[in-house]
Design a protein around this motif. Structure first.
Motif, short mmCIF file in Angstrom:
data_model
loop_
_atom_site.label_atom_id
_atom_site.label_comp_id
_atom_site.label_asym_id
_atom_site.label_seq_id
_atom_site.Cartn_x
_atom_site.Cartn_y
_atom_site.Cartn_z
N VAL A 631 -14.24 -8.22 13.49
CA VAL A 631 -13.24 -9.28 13.46
C VAL A 631 -13.73 -10.52 12.74
CG1 VAL A 631 -12.14 -8.45 15.57
CG2 VAL A 631 -13.92 -10.21 15.71
N LEU A 632 -15.02 -10.62 12.47
CA LEU A 632 -15.54 -11.78 11.76
C LEU A 632 -15.45 -11.63 10.24
CD1 LEU A 632 -18.73 -12.62 13.87
CD2 LEU A 632 -16.43 -13.61 14.06
N THR A 633 -15.48 -10.39 9.76
CA THR A 633 -15.51 -10.16 8.30
C THR A 633 -14.35 -9.31 7.78
OG1 THR A 633 -16.84 -8.14 8.49
CG2 THR A 633 -18.03 -10.25 8.38
N GLY A 634 -13.70 -8.56 8.65
CA GLY A 634 -12.67 -7.62 8.20
C GLY A 634 -13.23 -6.29 7.74
N GLU A 635 -14.54 -6.13 7.73
CA GLU A 635 -15.13 -4.83 7.38
C GLU A 635 -14.75 -3.79 8.43
OE1 GLU A 635 -16.90 -3.88 4.79
OE2 GLU A 635 -17.17 -5.83 3.81
N TYR A 636 -14.62 -2.54 8.00
CA TYR A 636 -14.17 -1.52 8.94
C TYR A 636 -14.79 -0.17 8.61
CZ TYR A 636 -10.91 -0.79 5.05
OH TYR A 636 -10.36 -0.59 3.81
N THR A 672 -6.60 1.90 1.21
CA THR A 672 -7.70 1.08 1.75
C THR A 672 -8.59 0.47 0.68
OG1 THR A 672 -9.11 3.05 2.03
CG2 THR A 672 -7.76 2.38 3.93
N THR A 673 -8.96 1.21 -0.36
CA THR A 673 -9.99 0.70 -1.28
C THR A 673 -9.55 0.58 -2.72
OG1 THR A 673 -10.90 2.90 -1.81
CG2 THR A 673 -11.77 1.78 0.16
N ASP A 756 -0.54 -5.83 3.78
CA ASP A 756 -0.21 -5.20 2.52
C ASP A 756 -1.33 -4.24 2.12
OD1 ASP A 756 2.13 -6.65 2.44
OD2 ASP A 756 1.37 -8.16 1.05
N THR A 757 -1.02 -3.34 1.21
CA THR A 757 -2.04 -2.36 0.80
C THR A 757 -2.47 -2.62 -0.64
OG1 THR A 757 -0.54 -0.69 -0.11
CG2 THR A 757 -0.85 -0.69 2.27
N PRO A 758 -3.71 -2.22 -0.97
CA PRO A 758 -4.67 -1.55 -0.10
C PRO A 758 -5.23 -2.50 0.95
CG PRO A 758 -5.73 -2.06 -2.18
CD PRO A 758 -4.28 -2.42 -2.33
N ALA A 759 -5.47 -1.96 2.15
CA ALA A 759 -5.98 -2.76 3.26
C ALA A 759 -7.50 -2.91 3.10
CB ALA A 759 -5.64 -2.10 4.58
N ARG A 763 -8.08 -8.13 3.06
CA ARG A 763 -6.72 -8.15 3.62
C ARG A 763 -6.75 -7.96 5.14
NH1 ARG A 763 -5.11 -5.75 -1.38
NH2 ARG A 763 -3.80 -7.23 -2.51
N VAL A 764 -7.66 -7.16 5.63
CA VAL A 764 -7.82 -7.03 7.08
C VAL A 764 -8.21 -8.39 7.68
CG1 VAL A 764 -9.18 -5.97 8.92
CG2 VAL A 764 -8.33 -4.57 7.02
#
Length: 781
Positions: A631-636, A672-673, A756-759, A763-764
């Protein structure tokens, strides 16, 4: 004559026909490097190479085109401009708007202005940079919003209307509005666009092209050269990937190579470098989707009003069908009950976008899936329950375009996948985890796919095949489909082998050529096996009928007493090895070749009314995706994927599962990418592998479970199978929905953030900020 088998005991028959996981016919060639692609062909000392000089402006008048330095460059043999084209200038696949070379005006960055043929690839590339070109810039339209504001469309809008959506929405207990921008996708096939042409002694031309549509290559080359069609042969053995990018966009390369080949009476090869390919060829369309909807307390949709705006680029290309397909699939697997779906085709000064796996279907489905999640958040329900409530099922099975869904696969398929993937338990566990975890949140989603199978252009739903049986019992089958790695040739091989119950090794599939099977449809719309498989089977049945009549006369038996069984033919009390029987038929002057044909039955669509039955049947599937986000960076990270997919009675389970896995990963990458970006001057910024990220093995989850849903097709398809090319791509929507679910957990699932995409992680992160703002608003007295 050598027998097919010596004895049943010594060499037991091993079936490799339909239903068996026979390996891809070129698998060993692929992994050993022996599979020959166009750029692997031996280079004649006479071979010329092509490059094009490209526009640097999105929309401008050409005020000077000085090519003197280009003509004098080392290795240059020929230079052409539009005026040097002897026949048709436009190579648009359906409508005009795609000149082979620009005239007085350029309409996108990268549009070819002139072309060079040189003695080497490098010499051609160096020469085109020497052109002296001046422009008078005009005002370009570059975005969907610009096009909508200017009413700039390549073709008129189209509409599907079901019931009275305005009244249904206004009277519904709940109303909701939404919008999502869904970006396009670069095809990124491993083998780029390439063609090679040879002139023949009669003034004709032979073109080998990496294309999904050999007949279109034949037609456009003939028109550009001002030749009759019978003077042009187009051939395809294999492609190193296509994904729709070689349905229409391979044609300019073939036409350019053929034009130079005729002018110079030499073989010519035109291969685009990767960056030229990315800049000059079209992609999946961007779409801006917006809607309003009404629903009841159970989350059941009562009415939907939806606008789908596709970014078509500078010309129609295949955008009519692509936006139509987005409209057909705007409801995905759900009954809207009452609906208005409007599709607009936005004209912009960017490269003309084109077919991509799923055509427009994935873009329309994104609207439906966003809507499902939004309804669930508004009613504090599990999104899976809202999806199950709205599925097409008996009593709510009419689409907005008037086709009734008759085979209700998804209610059972989705519940089975939910059980197999332990969805309910994991949902409770993830919800509890998210309550206690401050910095990492998890998301879970289970989304369906219902994809209509058939070309929406009715005349394309036809195919031919040519089958030859030789006197040793081996067979050669040629058909109109092209092999781009998807296993079409392998399945055709199995279909023919099964028809005569011989090993698949007895059947060879030849390269696709327009002088063997004419007037072919493109290998697209997931219908390659459906169409060409049935055409091949028709050819088999013609020969079998001929052989049955011969056997009845020769052995004095009834026709129905002829049976094919494990490499043998049983004719009454007579048992012969298949090749012995074939030799016997030949000696008695029985024809051992046949031309098969198939056209899809029952389909029709009235463009004027926006209604009909455009699809022969639907392919279905569902995917459950679990993700975790920082939640701090949006990385997933994608943690786990479970897929259950409907392929009817599988022709080849291994190939089908491979298609499902590959399609899913490509769909996940799209959402996503893979980010297509243009600057404010119409230049593509994501123009190389360095700045465009496709999924890698690192992105595939460690736990990746794929199973086939076991139910025969109700439609009379080849061996009751279903198409598997495009539908799996849309299974990737589950990953996007799971990411949105994880973000929504930061509001205790009370708010559906825009994603919106890509997520991408960025964007996350922005969606997380949206949720943080929602939380602050809720805390304000």
């Amino acid at each position: 004559m050598r027998k097919l088998v010596e004895t049943e005991a010594d060499r037991p028959f091993k079936s490799t026909g339909v239903g068996h996981s026979l390996q891809h016919e070129s698998a060993i060639k692929h992994v050993t490097g022996r599979a020959q692609y166009i750029d692997d062909l031996p280079q004649s000392p006479q071979l010329l190479h092509v490059a094009t000089g490209k526009s640097s402006q999105p929309y401008a008048k050409l005020t000077k085109v000085n090519l003197d330095a280009v003509r004098k460059a080392p290795g240059v043999v020929d230079v052409i401009v539009q005026q040097d084209i002897p026949g048709e200038v436009d190579v648009g696949p359906v409508y005009g708007g795609d000149p082979l070379l620009a005239g007085d005006t350029v309409i996108f960055v990268g549009q070819p202005i002139f072309a060079v043929a040189a003695t080497s690839f490098e010499a051609a590339q160096r020469a085109v940079r020497l052109a002296d070109i001046d422009y008078q810039p005009l005002s370009p339209v570059l975005t969907i919003d610009d096009a909508l504001a200017a009413e700039s469309f390549v073709l008129p809008p189209h509409q599907h209307l079901q019931g009275d959506p305005d009244q249904a929405i206004a009277s519904a207990p709940h109303q909701i509005k939404g919008e999502i921008y869904v970006r396009g996708q670069e095809h990124f096939y491993l083998e780029g666009q390439i063609s090679q042409a040879w002139p023949n002694e009669d003034g004709g031309i032979h073109v080998i092209s990496s294309t999904q549509h050999p007949t279109e290559i034949q037609k456009l080359v003939a028109e550009v050269l001002d030749l009759p069609l019978h003077e042009v042969v187009a051939e395809v053995r294999r492609m190193g990937g296509g994904f729709g990018g070689k349905e229409s966009q391979a044609a300019p390369l073939a036409c350019m190579a053929a034009l130079f080949a005729i002018r110079q009476q030499r073989p010519v090869r035109y291969r685009m470098p990767r960056q030229d390919d990315m800049v000059q060829t079209g992609k999946r369309h961007d779409f801006k989707n917006s809607w309003s909807a009404g629903f009841d307390d159970a989350g059941r949709l009562l009415g939907v009003d939806m606008l789908l705006a596709g970014k078509c680029g500078c010309s129609p290309d295949l955008s009519e069908g692509i936006v139509d397909r987005a409209m057909f699939h705007a409801s995905n697997a759900y009954s809207f009950n009452s609906a208005r779906v409007v599709g607009v085709r936005c004209k912009t000064n960017t490269v003309s976008n084109t077919a991509f796996r799923g055509f427009g279907g994935p873009k329309g489905m994104m609207a439906a899936e966003t809507l499902m999640d939004d309804i669930a958040r508004a009613l504090a329900k599990d999104p899976l329950d809202v999806r199950l409530t709205n599925l097409y099922q008996p009593g709510q099975d009419m689409t907005p375009y008037g086709q009734q869904v008759t085979q209700h696969v998804l209610p059972d398929l989705m519940r089975k996948l939910a059980d197999d993937a332990d969805y309910r338990t994991r949902r409770a566990s993830i919800t509890e985890f998210n309550r206690s975890s401050q910095f990492v949140k998890k998301g879970l989603a289970l989304t369906p796919v219902q994809f209509g199978i058939s070309f929406t252009a009715k005349h394309l739903n036809q195919a031919g095949a040519l089958l030859t049986i030789y006197t040793d019992g081996t067979m050669l089958i040629s058909h109109g489909g092209t092999e781009m790695g998807q296993g079409l040739y392998t399945k055709i091989q199995q279909i023919v082998a099964t028809a005569f119950d011989v090993p698949a090794a007895m059947v060879k599939v030849s390269s696709t050529r327009t002088d063997k099977v004419p007037n072919t449809s493109p290998t697209a719309a997931s219908s390659g096996t459906d169409l060409n498989g049935m055409a091949a089977l028709d050819a088999c049945n013609q020969i079998k009928k001929r052989l049955a009549k011969f056997a009845a006369e020769h052995f004095n038996i009834a026709d129905y007493e002829l049976n094919y069984d494990k490499g043998y033919v049983h004719a009454g009390g007579n048992k012969l090895a298949f090749n012995e029987f074939v030799q016997l038929a030949y000696m008695n002057r029985i024809s051992l070749a046949a031309s098969g044909f198939y056209r899809t039955p029952k389909i029709h669509y009235d463009k004027a009314t926006g209604s009909g039955q455009p699809f022969f049947y639907y392919a279905n599937g569902a995917a459950a995706a679990e993700v975790s986000i920082d939640v701090l960076t949006g990385e997933y990270k994608v943690e786990r994927i479970d897929i259950l997919h409907d392929v009817g009675k599988s022709l080849n389970p291994a190939i089908d599962i491979g298609q499902i896995e590959g399609g899913f990963v490509q769909g996940m990458g799209w959402l996503t990418t893979e980010e297509l970006l243009w600057d404010d001057n119409g230049h593509l910024m994501s123009n190389s592998p360095a700045n465009y990220k496709i999924p890698t093995a690192f992105d595939v989850p460690y736990e990746f479970n794929v199973a086939l849903y076991q139910q025969a097709n109700q439609a009379e398809t080849i061996h009751l199978s279903k198409a598997v090319g495009e539908p799996p791509l849309m299974l990737g929507i589950a990953v996007w929905s799971a990411l949105r679910d994880a973000v929504a957990s930061t509001t205790n699932y009370q708010h559906s953030p825009r994603l919106d995409t890509p997520a991408t992680p960025e964007r996350v992160f922005w969606a997380l900020q949206d949720c943080a703002a929602f939380n602050r608003q809720q805390e304000t007295p």
